[in-house]
Design an enzyme around this catalytic site. Sequence first.
Site, PDB file in Angstrom:
ATOM      1  CB  SER A  71      -0.957   0.011   1.193  1.00  0.00           C
ATOM      2  OG  SER A  71      -2.026  -0.875   0.945  1.00  0.00           O
ATOM      3  CE  LYS A  74      -4.386   1.599  -0.645  1.00  0.00           C
ATOM      4  NZ  LYS A  74      -4.545   0.670   0.471  1.00  0.00           N
ATOM      5  CB  SER A 132      -4.063   1.516   4.162  1.00  0.00           C
ATOM      6  OG  SER A 132      -3.301   1.197   3.026  1.00  0.00           O
ATOM      7  CE  LYS A 249      -1.250   4.130   2.810  1.00  0.00           C
ATOM      8  NZ  LYS A 249      -1.144   2.898   3.649  1.00  0.00           N
TER       9      LYS A 249
END
Length: 300
Positions: A71, A74, A132, A249
């Site tokens: 993720s 993202k 997320s 992140k």
Amino acid sequence: MITGIKGTRFRRAVAVAVTSGALLATGALTAAPAQAVTAPTIVAKGGYLMNNANAASLYTKKADTRLSTGSTTKIMTAKVVLAQSNLNLAKKVTIQKAYSDYVVANNASQAHLIVGDKVTVGQLLYGLMLPSGCDAAYALADTYGTGTTRAKRVANFISKMNTAAKNLHLTNTHFDSFDGIGNGNNYSTPRDLTKIASSAMKNATFRTVVKTKKYTAKTITKTGSTRTMTPWDNTNTLLSSYSGAIGVKTGSGPEAKYCLVFAATRNGKTVIGTVLASSSIAQRATDATKLLNYGFARLG
């Protein structure tokens, strides 16, 4: 009193000794910090750290090895959205059943968006980056991709992600998904991901989102009433555990293992980095903490 040639030689010798001593002392003062800082050992398969001010490398471990990103993908999703011309963060997006079906089918992380609710683009960015949410990622890709069908819009959005990577001159990055649930061709490197994050952090909205620990969205239901969503908690534990942490992140997955793109500011200096394929949620945070401490020690 020392006189004559011998005296002159003596005075010269003393002068040389004093000068050398001064140089040695000065050298010791400047060299000590670098000598005292030992590069850490991390569990993650790949790692990279840089000085955000000048992009100078501070630490590398397989920094240019292509790995699955989970993720952390993202970050680029958000970057592409925020790069749209005339972006309106208050624009409302209606949540489609396809987004909900997608996260259920993939057992994916989600923001628990409710079908039929109207959610602003700004809220979707929080849903994307904090819990997320793959449903939020789908909604954004569907909204900001171009095409006559959802599939075409999503494909177009992913192509924008790859164009953005090329514009950053990244040769070891490719996206085949909007959220990291790839189809075998979604990869990047610790160095490339760090550069993507550094670029994204130039955007004030992005910086605000990724340093937020908790966010509560108020959406509009089908009937026009206001729904207060369950708060979204940021999966980046460094925001609470590391002084000066400002993002960025997390990522995880069967192939990606445990990943973290991270940044922190101390004494006016910002370091930013990435660890990929660590062994657990706790270990990726430990790896990142080691690199941050090392980076700040290097910068003094």
